[in-house]
Design an enzyme around this catalytic site. Structure first.
Site, mmCIF file in Angstrom:
data_model
loop_
_atom_site.group_PDB
_atom_site.id
_atom_site.type_symbol
_atom_site.label_atom_id
_atom_site.label_comp_id
_atom_site.label_asym_id
_atom_site.label_seq_id
_atom_site.Cartn_x
_atom_site.Cartn_y
_atom_site.Cartn_z
ATOM 1 N N GLU A 318 22.053 34.437 10.777
ATOM 2 C CA GLU A 318 21.201 35.132 11.763
ATOM 3 C C GLU A 318 22.042 36.046 12.655
ATOM 4 O O GLU A 318 21.619 37.135 13.029
ATOM 5 C CB GLU A 318 20.397 34.129 12.598
ATOM 6 C CG GLU A 318 19.493 33.179 11.785
ATOM 7 C CD GLU A 318 18.649 33.845 10.710
ATOM 8 O OE1 GLU A 318 18.302 35.036 10.868
ATOM 9 O OE2 GLU A 318 18.348 33.188 9.695
ATOM 10 N N TYR A 406 18.320 38.218 -1.308
ATOM 11 C CA TYR A 406 19.420 37.510 -0.650
ATOM 12 C C TYR A 406 20.661 37.437 -1.549
ATOM 13 O O TYR A 406 21.727 37.913 -1.198
ATOM 14 C CB TYR A 406 18.996 36.084 -0.289
ATOM 15 C CG TYR A 406 18.016 36.015 0.870
ATOM 16 C CD1 TYR A 406 16.653 36.255 0.669
ATOM 17 C CD2 TYR A 406 18.433 35.716 2.154
ATOM 18 C CE1 TYR A 406 15.751 36.187 1.719
ATOM 19 C CE2 TYR A 406 17.533 35.642 3.216
ATOM 20 C CZ TYR A 406 16.194 35.876 2.982
ATOM 21 O OH TYR A 406 15.313 35.817 4.025
HETATM 22 N N1 BES Z 1 14.806 37.372 8.488
HETATM 23 C C1 BES Z 1 14.845 36.181 7.734
HETATM 24 C C2 BES Z 1 13.555 35.428 7.752
HETATM 25 C C3 BES Z 1 12.362 36.185 7.233
HETATM 26 C C4 BES Z 1 12.452 37.049 6.156
HETATM 27 C C5 BES Z 1 11.132 35.994 7.808
HETATM 28 C C6 BES Z 1 11.322 37.730 5.705
HETATM 29 C C7 BES Z 1 10.019 36.671 7.370
HETATM 30 C C8 BES Z 1 10.113 37.553 6.302
HETATM 31 C C9 BES Z 1 15.976 35.264 8.187
HETATM 32 O O1 BES Z 1 17.128 35.927 8.570
HETATM 33 C C10 BES Z 1 16.383 34.423 7.016
HETATM 34 O O2 BES Z 1 16.817 34.982 6.049
HETATM 35 N N2 BES Z 1 16.256 33.126 7.131
HETATM 36 C C11 BES Z 1 16.679 32.203 6.112
HETATM 37 C C12 BES Z 1 18.046 31.697 6.495
HETATM 38 C C13 BES Z 1 19.031 31.554 5.449
HETATM 39 C C14 BES Z 1 19.092 32.483 4.329
HETATM 40 C C15 BES Z 1 20.381 31.159 5.989
HETATM 41 C C16 BES Z 1 15.713 31.047 6.086
HETATM 42 O O3 BES Z 1 14.898 30.947 7.014
HETATM 43 O O4 BES Z 1 15.723 30.275 5.162
HETATM 44 ZN ZN ZN Z 2 18.086 36.757 6.812
#
Ligand code: BES
Ligand code: ZN
Length: 624
Positions: A318, A406
């Site tokens: 984050e 990702y």
């Molecule tokens: N920005 C994302 C969460 C998100 C993405 C919310 C798309 C809504 C739509 C956040 O940074 C994220 O990637 N969270 C991951 C964390 C992980 C990859 C370490 C999660 O929540 O699993």
């Molecule tokens: Zn993210």
């Protein structure tokens, strides 16, 4: 630092206004891929009705009252706008908002609300002239607004989740990641609760429940965030701190004590942190994600509080978004990999620099395995969804939230790093961030920048094979191979253990880090008997682990093997935790093993606690 920084903001502010107002111009540019390509300066965002080239928001003044009894926010959103010479209307995105009154420069305005479409809601069109400056919209949210989660109790809690396109369910806005604006807010909440936003935040509760906020750096609407709850603040470093409810604040302070180290490591890699403070808010367990990079205040799930700081890579992730995403923002949700792929890459680099390559390679190798499985699944359904560049028109942008953006995104950048060498790559990335700070990036523009600034050499370009990564399916031939000795050792151990060649006591479990335990549990083959599984549990007391990743991996195996002794814990976990990453595989495992009745029973208890993001996915999965 402050002075420099303000200068940067001021100049990018002017720049962004100019780019946005000239966004429709089609330009013909030469790319090093030789032929002339015709390219729109700005990609069209199919998930927003707004037309920023006609009239665009620049600043929001939001004044709001939060009513927990009715689960409604009553608010006025006053926008400073910039109009083109021919502007006749400004268009906002809204979904399930009750619009009460709209004025333009203080006078009652004419407006229309267009037909509602699935996911994207309705266009709110307000009549303006090219000279108009201020549009004020008075409205109420609906109790079931998708961005919100209202948690009841003696001390209630409310949080919002705006990404990807849920901001429009609580604030009328030009809800496109390519449009940035500053905001001020003034918010009234019940006495005894603190309000926090993606802005400069209080560290103490006020007596009357009134809070004022300033975010003077332009951000896209998906980074608008509000949380209201009985929280306390603890500082953990010069620029870092945590907010949590009283029952969790001590644990949070301990768990996130290394946040300042992560921040310093990040700055050493890719340049000055732009947002002054980096604080983290621990949300109720119903939060549907692990974390959300709201500027100045990351929202995080309490499930990363393990008691041993073992799950801080999520904070590194984050935090990395403070550059990739919050500074340089994906232009549309089709370019989501530019946010997340860069962030995973940056996260890995932060982890390597703070905890060493052994740890970061273990993490990379776990994600790699997850990616390979997900690529296989997505290939069966829609191979195009394995391209880095997505095509989400007409779909929920949430569909793009897969391991492709990702981890394929990460591997793509890692492949380039390995091709050109780390030091070249690092200076390229630093420059990329500083040059594009507070602007947007789309896939085409990124490729062009990459080719002009790092891959000028045609042999290099051939080697990296951009097309295969960006618009090709699956994992290209030049995908990096990730080597983690410790994970390989675990893979060997699980195989031998399954065959009975190693007994449970000699596995070395106690010395393993959570990543190794997780991998072991994930890799247990179907041939393993219920008795063998139970022996693991009775030997290592896995059901009582404080690490939710390990618990999750255990529960998944327990479901597959019908380890009924785990079911009370499973039910408790699913009723309390709303993190979708855990929910989907666990409910799926129940369906796959003919335990649908149990799935539906647990879901009926749990559903009222979940956020709309989670119920959206689970309703579909369970067919309810
Ligand atoms: N920005 C994302 C969460 C998100 C993405 C919310 C798309 C809504 C739509 C956040 O940074 C994220 O990637 N969270 C991951 C964390 C992980 C990859 C370490 C999660 O929540 O699993
Ligand atoms: Zn993210």
């Amino acid at each position: 630092m402050k002075i420099n920084f303000n200068l940067i903001i001021a100049s990018t502010f002017v720049l962004t206004s100019l780019t946005i107002l000239s966004s429709c111009t089609t330009t013909i540019e030469k790319s090093p891929r030789s032929q002339a390509i015709i390219k729109m300066k700005r990609a069209t965002d199919h998930h927003s009705y707004s037309k920023p080239e006609v009239a665009v928001v620049k600043h929001l003044d939001w004044s709001a009252k939060v009513d927990f009894d009715k689960r409604i926010i009553s608010a006025t959103a006053s926008y400073s706008i910039k109009c083109s010479d021919t502007a006749r209307e400004i268009i906002f995105d809204i979904r399930e908002l009750d619009i009460e009154n709209i004025t333009v420069d203080g006078k009652d305005a004419t407006y229309t609300i267009g037909k509602e479409q699935e996911f994207i809601g309705s266009p709110l069109k307000v009549a303006i002239t090219p000279e108009s400056n201020k549009v004020s919209i008075t409205y109420k949210t609906q109790p079931g607004a998708d961005a919100f989660l209202w948690v009841e109790g003696e001390k209630p809690f409310l949080f919002t989740q705006s990404q990807a396109i849920l901001a429009r369910t609580w604030i009328p806005c030009q809800d496109s990641p390519g449009i940035r604006f500053t905001y001020n807010a003034s918010v009234d909440v019940p006495q005894g609760l603190m309000a926090l936003m993606s802005a400069v935040n209080p560290t103490e509760k006020t007596e009357n429940g009134h809070y004022d906020f300033v975010m003077d750096q332009p951000i896209p609407s998906y980074l608008l965030a509000l949380a209201v709850g009985d929280v306390e603040f603890r500082s953990v470093g010069e620029h870092t701190g945590v907010y949590a409810t009283p029952d969790l604040i001590d644990a949070a302070e301990y768990e996130f004590a290394e946040m300042e180290d992560l921040l310093v490591a990040a700055e050493n890699l890719y340049g000055k942190y732009a947002w002054e403070r980096y604080d983290l808010l621990v949300l109720p367990a119903a939060f549907p994600f692990g974390g959300m990079e709201n500027p100045r205040l990351t929202f995080a799930t309490p499930t990363i509080i393990a008691g041993d700081r073992s799950l801080v890579s999520l904070v590194a992730h984050e935090l990395a978004h403070s550059w990739s995403g919050n500074l340089v923002t994906n232009s549309t949700w089709d370019d989501f990999w530019l946010n997340e792929g860069f962030t995973v890459y940056f996260e890995q680099r932060i982890m390597e620099s703070v905890y060493g390559r052994d740890i970061s390679e273990m993490l990379a190798s776990l994600s790699f395995k997850g990616l390979v499985n997900e690529v296989r699944d997505i290939m069966d359904q829609n191979p195009n969804d394995t391209h880095l560049r997505l095509h989400l028109q007409g779909r929920n942008p949430d569909d793009g939230m897969t391991a492709i953006a990702y981890d394929k995104g990460y591997l793509f950048l890692r492949m380039i790093e390995e091709t050109v060498g780390r030091s070249k790559f690092d200076s390229f990335i630093s420059k990329y961030f500083s040059k594009h700070a507070f602007t947007v990036m789309d896939t085409d523009n990124f490729i062009e920048y990459l080719e002009n600034n790092l891959l000028q050499d045609s042999t290099l370009r051939k080697q990296v094979n951009l097309t295969a990564w960006i618009d090709g399916a699956g994992l290209p031939d030049n995908c990096p191979v990730i080597k983690s000795k410790r994970i390989t050792a675990v893979d060997e151990a699980v195989e031998k253990w399954a065959k009975g060649d190693i007994n449970t006591n000699s596995l070395g479990w106690e010395k393993w880090l959570y990543q190794e335990r997780y991998r072991f549990l994930k890799n247990i083959p179907s041939s393993v008997s219920l008795e063998q599984l139970e022996e693991l549990n009775s030997t290592f007391n896995i059901l009582n682990t404080g690490n939710n990743e390990v618990l999750f991996a255990w529960l998944e195996q327990a479901i597959k093997k019908n380890h009924t002794a785990s079911y009370p814990r499973l039910e408790e976990f699913l009723v309390n935790v709303g993190r979708r990453k855990f929910l989907t595989p666990l409910y799926k495992a129940m369906l796959d093993t003919d335990q649908k009745e149990m799935a539906l029973h647990i879901y009926s208890l749990a559903r009222p606690n979940y956020h709309s993001v989670a119920t959206g996915t689970m309703d579909e999965l369970l067919g309810v």
